[in-house]
Motif scaffolding. Structure first.
Motif, PDB file in Angstrom:
ATOM      1  N   ALA A 124     -71.988  33.382 -38.102  1.00  0.00           N
ATOM      2  CA  ALA A 124     -72.902  34.618 -37.738  1.00  0.00           C
ATOM      3  C   ALA A 124     -72.157  35.902 -37.276  1.00  0.00           C
ATOM      4  O   ALA A 124     -70.902  35.538 -36.940  1.00  0.00           O
ATOM      5  N   GLU A 125     -72.816  37.007 -37.604  1.00  0.00           N
ATOM      6  CA  GLU A 125     -72.137  38.126 -37.385  1.00  0.00           C
ATOM      7  C   GLU A 125     -72.645  38.684 -36.222  1.00  0.00           C
ATOM      8  O   GLU A 125     -73.890  39.157 -36.213  1.00  0.00           O
ATOM      9  N   PHE A 126     -71.857  39.844 -35.552  1.00  0.00           N
ATOM     10  CA  PHE A 126     -72.289  40.371 -34.407  1.00  0.00           C
ATOM     11  C   PHE A 126     -71.650  41.762 -34.088  1.00  0.00           C
ATOM     12  O   PHE A 126     -70.152  41.749 -34.158  1.00  0.00           O
ATOM     13  N   ASN A 127     -72.238  42.769 -34.331  1.00  0.00           N
ATOM     14  CA  ASN A 127     -71.637  44.244 -34.088  1.00  0.00           C
ATOM     15  C   ASN A 127     -72.706  45.371 -33.853  1.00  0.00           C
ATOM     16  O   ASN A 127     -73.872  45.104 -33.939  1.00  0.00           O
ATOM     17  N   SER A 156     -79.306  46.168 -35.435  1.00  0.00           N
ATOM     18  CA  SER A 156     -80.361  46.301 -34.424  1.00  0.00           C
ATOM     19  C   SER A 156     -80.623  45.401 -33.343  1.00  0.00           C
ATOM     20  O   SER A 156     -79.848  44.031 -33.676  1.00  0.00           O
ATOM     21  N   LEU A 157     -81.413  45.623 -32.372  1.00  0.00           N
ATOM     22  CA  LEU A 157     -81.243  44.518 -31.286  1.00  0.00           C
ATOM     23  C   LEU A 157     -81.823  43.279 -31.757  1.00  0.00           C
ATOM     24  O   LEU A 157     -81.316  42.161 -31.301  1.00  0.00           O
ATOM     25  N   ASP A 158     -82.839  43.440 -32.629  1.00  0.00           N
ATOM     26  CA  ASP A 158     -83.167  41.978 -33.084  1.00  0.00           C
ATOM     27  C   ASP A 158     -82.318  41.261 -33.970  1.00  0.00           C
ATOM     28  O   ASP A 158     -82.335  39.938 -33.988  1.00  0.00           O
ATOM     29  N   LYS A 207     -79.122  41.477 -33.551  1.00  0.00           N
ATOM     30  CA  LYS A 207     -78.069  40.984 -32.621  1.00  0.00           C
ATOM     31  C   LYS A 207     -78.652  39.641 -31.906  1.00  0.00           C
ATOM     32  O   LYS A 207     -78.051  38.443 -31.846  1.00  0.00           O
ATOM     33  N   GLU A 208     -79.863  39.635 -31.594  1.00  0.00           N
ATOM     34  CA  GLU A 208     -80.680  38.435 -30.982  1.00  0.00           C
ATOM     35  C   GLU A 208     -80.620  37.285 -31.960  1.00  0.00           C
ATOM     36  O   GLU A 208     -80.526  35.980 -31.527  1.00  0.00           O
ATOM     37  N   GLU A 209     -81.022  37.510 -33.055  1.00  0.00           N
ATOM     38  CA  GLU A 209     -80.929  36.525 -34.326  1.00  0.00           C
ATOM     39  C   GLU A 209     -79.635  35.900 -34.521  1.00  0.00           C
ATOM     40  O   GLU A 209     -79.502  34.693 -34.642  1.00  0.00           O
ATOM     41  N   ALA A 210     -78.716  36.731 -34.236  1.00  0.00           N
ATOM     42  CA  ALA A 210     -77.188  36.247 -34.515  1.00  0.00           C
ATOM     43  C   ALA A 210     -76.765  35.296 -33.631  1.00  0.00           C
ATOM     44  O   ALA A 210     -76.358  34.386 -33.875  1.00  0.00           O
ATOM     45  N   VAL A 211     -77.109  35.680 -32.386  1.00  0.00           N
ATOM     46  CA  VAL A 211     -76.628  34.818 -31.236  1.00  0.00           C
ATOM     47  C   VAL A 211     -77.498  33.553 -31.343  1.00  0.00           C
ATOM     48  O   VAL A 211     -76.907  32.462 -30.836  1.00  0.00           O
ATOM     49  N   ARG A 212     -78.732  33.619 -31.647  1.00  0.00           N
ATOM     50  CA  ARG A 212     -79.777  32.288 -31.642  1.00  0.00           C
ATOM     51  C   ARG A 212     -79.165  31.545 -32.472  1.00  0.00           C
ATOM     52  O   ARG A 212     -79.113  30.299 -32.322  1.00  0.00           O
ATOM     53  N   SER A 213     -78.857  32.156 -33.834  1.00  0.00           N
ATOM     54  CA  SER A 213     -78.316  31.433 -34.929  1.00  0.00           C
ATOM     55  C   SER A 213     -77.066  30.637 -34.693  1.00  0.00           C
ATOM     56  O   SER A 213     -76.788  29.469 -34.810  1.00  0.00           O
ATOM     57  N   PHE A 214     -76.057  31.275 -34.026  1.00  0.00           N
ATOM     58  CA  PHE A 214     -74.878  30.898 -33.627  1.00  0.00           C
ATOM     59  C   PHE A 214     -74.941  29.714 -32.549  1.00  0.00           C
ATOM     60  O   PHE A 214     -74.372  28.384 -32.468  1.00  0.00           O
TER      61      PHE A 214
END
Length: 324
Positions: free
Chosen positions: A238-241, A245-247, A249-256
């Motif tokens: 997963a990537e986060f930067n 968008s906020l959505d 970012k939330e999806e990246a954290v959820r997937s991780f």
């Protein structure tokens, strides 16, 4: 001690006794409490230290050296020489934007050859787009705006913004030729640092296949390159930067948290995010500001973390990283 003699005196500590008093932990605690009591907003704040709150775990940092091949080291030195010359020109011309850009590229050089190559290619295009024989300079950014860019969530965006104004019209053709040569060589050189990262991750997941790892890097270009490399080698990533968008970012954290083995994050993940469900972290590059490093670690070392936090710090031997 001497520069704070007046303050120590207000707290009842004579300057002659200050060194002995400050050497004792209980006295340091007492003095800190005294300073808080003197602060005008102390009554509106609750100050708790980690030791008082409890619930925090141990940290262990491991240095991971990256030996560079002769070709890589020679290229590093040539890129560093280009950046040093550019920085010296910036000082002579009082071109703060150019100086900022050269320092940013130096940090990028410590991150990955891919990131530097992408930025140099973009710079070549912008330099070529300038009118021939033009000595016109773009309006330089103000000092206050440069300060804002230094604190930008994504340094990649800050550097991109500065590239138009960070130009020395004198010797433009020479700079383009120099950059093109470096870009060609950067495209041919191997990436020993990425290979060492793979070795570290292979060792972690061979022994503990259900672990999760956060990999921090300063630059989005490095993030993109690492994500492609790790996926090519079979990892779920997963990537986060800060450009997401906020959505997203939330999806990246959820997937991780739910399934991905690795999260690659820029500094945007170093603030306000909680990853205490993970206790393994890699600093693929090291920020020059120690507080940035602490912010990264603090995403994992939080209340609720049940395991020791293990931090792998990668650094290339024979480079500026070696001094950290």
């Amino acid at each position: 001690v001497s520069s704070n003699a007046a303050m120590l005196g207000e707290l009842g500590v004579p300057a002659a006794e200050a060194a002995a008093v400050l050497a004792r932990e209980e006295e340091r605690e007492r003095l800190m409490d005294g300073l808080v009591d003197k602060h005008p907003i102390a009554g509106a704040l609750v100050r708790n230290r980690k030791a008082e709150v409890g619930g925090f775990t141990l940290r262990e940092a491991r240095k991971v050296p990256v030996p560079l091949e002769d070709e890589e080291l020679a290229l590093y030195e040539d890129v560093a020489a280009y950046l040093r010359d550019g920085y010296n020109r910036a000082l002579a011309q009082k071109n703060n934007a150019l100086g900022f850009l050269m320092v940013g590229y130096q940090k990028m050089l410590a991150s990955s050859s891919y990131a530097v190559r992408q930025s140099f290619r973009r710079r070549i295009e912008k330099l070529k787009a300038r009118p021939k024989n033009s000595t016109t300079r773009h309006k330089p950014p103000s000092d206050s705006h440069l300060d804002e860019l230094r604190d930008a969530e994504e340094i990649t965006q800050a550097l991109t913004e500065l590239e138009d104004s960070a130009v020395d019209p004198v010797g433009l053709a020479e700079e383009i030729g120099q950059l093109q040569d470096l870009v060609d060589r950067l495209g041919r050189v191997r990436d020993s640092k990425a290979l060492v990262l793979l070795t570290v991750l292979d060792g972690i997941f061979a022994d503990h296949p259900r672990e999760k790892v956060v990999v921090f890097t300063t630059f989005i270009q490095t993030q993109q390159s690492l994500a492609a490399t790790l996926r090519h080698n079979g990892y779920t990533v997963a990537e986060f930067n800060g450009q997401m968008s906020l959505d997203e970012k939330e999806e990246a954290v959820r997937s991780f948290k739910a399934s991905d083995q690795i999260l690659i994050s820029t500094e945007a993940g170093g603030e306000g995010r909680n990853f205490q469900f993970c206790h393994l972290m890699v600093n693929y590059d090291l920020p020059w500001n120690p507080m940035r490093i602490e912010q990264r670690i603090g995403r994992l070392d939080r209340i609720g973390q049940k395991q020791p936090v293990l931090i792998y710090n990668l650094f290339c031997e024979g480079t500026v990283d070696d001094a950290f």
